[in-house]
Design a protein around this motif. Structure first.
Motif, PDB file in Angstrom:
ATOM      1  N   ASN A   1       0.870  -1.182   0.000  1.00  0.00           N
ATOM      2  CA  ASN A   1       0.000   0.000   0.000  1.00  0.00           C
ATOM      3  C   ASN A   1       0.902   1.226   0.000  1.00  0.00           C
ATOM      4  O   ASN A   1       1.305   1.717   1.046  1.00  0.00           O
ATOM      5  N   ASP A   2       1.239   1.695  -1.203  1.00  0.00           N
ATOM      6  CA  ASP A   2       2.224   2.768  -1.345  1.00  0.00           C
ATOM      7  C   ASP A   2       1.661   3.926  -2.142  1.00  0.00           C
ATOM      8  O   ASP A   2       0.721   3.777  -2.934  1.00  0.00           O
ATOM      9  N   ARG A   3       2.271   5.074  -1.934  1.00  0.00           N
ATOM     10  CA  ARG A   3       1.960   6.263  -2.718  1.00  0.00           C
ATOM     11  C   ARG A   3       3.257   6.860  -3.242  1.00  0.00           C
ATOM     12  O   ARG A   3       4.231   6.974  -2.505  1.00  0.00           O
TER      13      ARG A   3
ATOM     14  N   VAL B   1      -1.411   5.935  -6.432  1.00  0.00           N
ATOM     15  CA  VAL B   1      -1.727   5.010  -5.344  1.00  0.00           C
ATOM     16  C   VAL B   1      -1.542   3.582  -5.838  1.00  0.00           C
ATOM     17  O   VAL B   1      -2.124   3.190  -6.855  1.00  0.00           O
ATOM     18  N   GLU B   2      -0.734   2.818  -5.141  1.00  0.00           N
ATOM     19  CA  GLU B   2      -0.528   1.405  -5.452  1.00  0.00           C
ATOM     20  C   GLU B   2      -0.957   0.596  -4.236  1.00  0.00           C
ATOM     21  O   GLU B   2      -0.177   0.381  -3.309  1.00  0.00           O
ATOM     22  N   ASN B   3      -2.195   0.177  -4.255  1.00  0.00           N
ATOM     23  CA  ASN B   3      -2.797  -0.517  -3.132  1.00  0.00           C
ATOM     24  C   ASN B   3      -3.248  -1.899  -3.590  1.00  0.00           C
ATOM     25  O   ASN B   3      -4.154  -2.024  -4.418  1.00  0.00           O
TER      26      ASN B   3
ATOM     27  N   GLN C   1      -7.071  -2.828  -2.896  1.00  0.00           N
ATOM     28  CA  GLN C   1      -8.019  -2.121  -3.746  1.00  0.00           C
ATOM     29  C   GLN C   1      -7.939  -2.604  -5.191  1.00  0.00           C
ATOM     30  O   GLN C   1      -8.964  -2.727  -5.867  1.00  0.00           O
TER      31      GLN C   1
END
Length: 397
Positions: free
Chosen positions: A310-312, A344-346, A349
């Motif tokens: 979960n990165d931004r 957003v790399e989640n 999601q």
């Protein structure tokens, strides 16, 4: 990294056919897991065996790698080898590597020899969207430097990781040994590279293998027909730039081509493919593969299940400019200015979006969705505004 136009897959399938050699080594693992490593390969992988040696490899997806930093390091290394070997008469490949005829037929029309002054600071790929080549897949090679295209087979996600972050010579031989010292091992035959290409049983890439098609500058190579784990030492002393272990001559297998500096390799394409066995030959191609994650994501090589990222990430100026154009096309009246954005790399999601898409496809059962222009609306649009804007930004190589 960019998806290559599917209309060009026929050419890459032809490359796989031209580099196919019906030979087996002990490194081709038993698909039934009934036999251990067997000299010459176990009965299950032999030509005519069960399931036997694959008779064909079919492309499911081709990704072209456009990494300016990796290319700059490669170009500088190639320049250094050119200068160091300028007064030497380097041994050439005899016979030429298996990809030579195909690459020559699909290269841009400029001379096969270029000087350092003409070397592009951008990836020298004629099909690159940043270059001017038309209808070609490769830029010319520097034959006098033994610059060639070679395959590197590995675990499917590792191939994506290498394309994203480059080779790791320090990890070389961690799974298969080091016959010619610690280096990056490449092959001219797809059947050789395929021995090390591993899919993801039960995972997203089940029955999908991958190889990297690498632009490689071999320079002055150390030629030997014997096993020599000290071959890399001669390269470290500056006597040679790489190694050619000619196992085709002594063991009737394949030539082992090894470099010891990752800057001598540019992983230009990732070829995702399926193995075709004699018992399953069909003229019906499998559908094109969509990678589990977008190729531009930093986490693109990871698995949704297990990694849980979960990165931004702040996006670069070029992406900001694209987003600004998207906003300009979508907003009427007072203009809005994009001052910053994050990607957003989640994993959770994205998994939810994939699940929704699969469920929708299942419900549609092959039926098409209603086009936007046919949806009832006071002023029917010709298409979704953002789709029109994105279409003007996209270039389909």
């Amino acid at each position: 990294m960019l998806y290559v136009d599917e209309q060009k897959y026929a050419a890459f399938n032809e490359l796989l056919k031209q580099t196919y050699v019906a030979r087996v080594t002990q490194d081709r693992l038993c698909p039934k897991q009934e036999h251990g490593k067997t000299p010459g390969g176990c009965p299950c992988v032999q030509v005519g065996g069960d399931p036997g040696l694959p008779v064909e490899y079919r492309v499911r997806r081709v990704v072209r790698v456009e990494n300016a930093l990796m290319w700059a390091r490669y170009a500088l290394k190639r320049d250094a080898i050119r200068v160091r070997r300028s007064a030497e008469n380097n041994r050439r490949f005899d016979p030429p590597v298996l990809s030579a005829d195909f690459v020559g037929a699909h290269s841009s029309s400029s001379s096969s020899s270029s000087s350092s002054s003409s070397a592009s600071p951008l990836p020298g790929i004629a099909a690159n969207t940043n270059c001017q080549g038309q209808g070609t897949h490769f830029a010319p090679l520097e034959d006098e430097l033994n610059e060639v295209y070679l395959f590197h087979g590995t675990f499917v996600r590792a191939a994506v990781s290498i394309a994203k972050m480059d080779f790791r010579i320090d990890l070389a031989g961690s799974s298969t040994g080091t016959m010619y010292g610690r280096g990056a091992y490449l092959g001219e035959a797809i059947t050789k590279a395929d021995e090390y290409a591993k899919d993801e049983p039960g995972g997203y890439y089940n029955n999908v293998s991958a190889v990297l098609l690498c632009r490689t500058v071999m320079g002055k190579f150390y030629y030997t027909t014997k096993r020599d784990e000290g071959a890399g030492d001669a390269v470290a002393r500056g006597e040679y730039d790489s190694t050619c272990g000619d196992r085709a001559k002594t063991a009737n297998t394949f030539r082992e081509l090894v470099v010891y500096d990752n800057d001598q390799i540019y992983p230009e394409y990732i070829l995702f493919y399926e193995r075709v066995y004699k018992a399953m030959i069909s003229n019906t191609p499998s559908p094109a593969l969509h990678l589990e994650l977008p190729t531009y994501w930093t986490n693109c090589y990871k698995a949704l299940e297990g990694d849980g990222f979960n990165d931004r990430f702040d996006v670069p100026d070029q992406t900001l400019a694209h987003l600004q154009r998207l906003v300009d096309a979508s907003v009427q009246g007072q203009p809005w200015r994009v001052t910053g954005a994050q990607r957003v790399e989640n994993a959770a999601q994205w998994q939810q979006s994939l699940d929704f898409r699969r469920n929708l496809e299942s419900q549609l059962a092959g039926a098409a969705c209603i086009p936007a222009e046919k949806i009832e609306h006071p002023e029917p649009p010709t298409a979704v505004t953002t789709s029109l804007a994105l279409g003007s930004l996209h270039h389909h190589p």
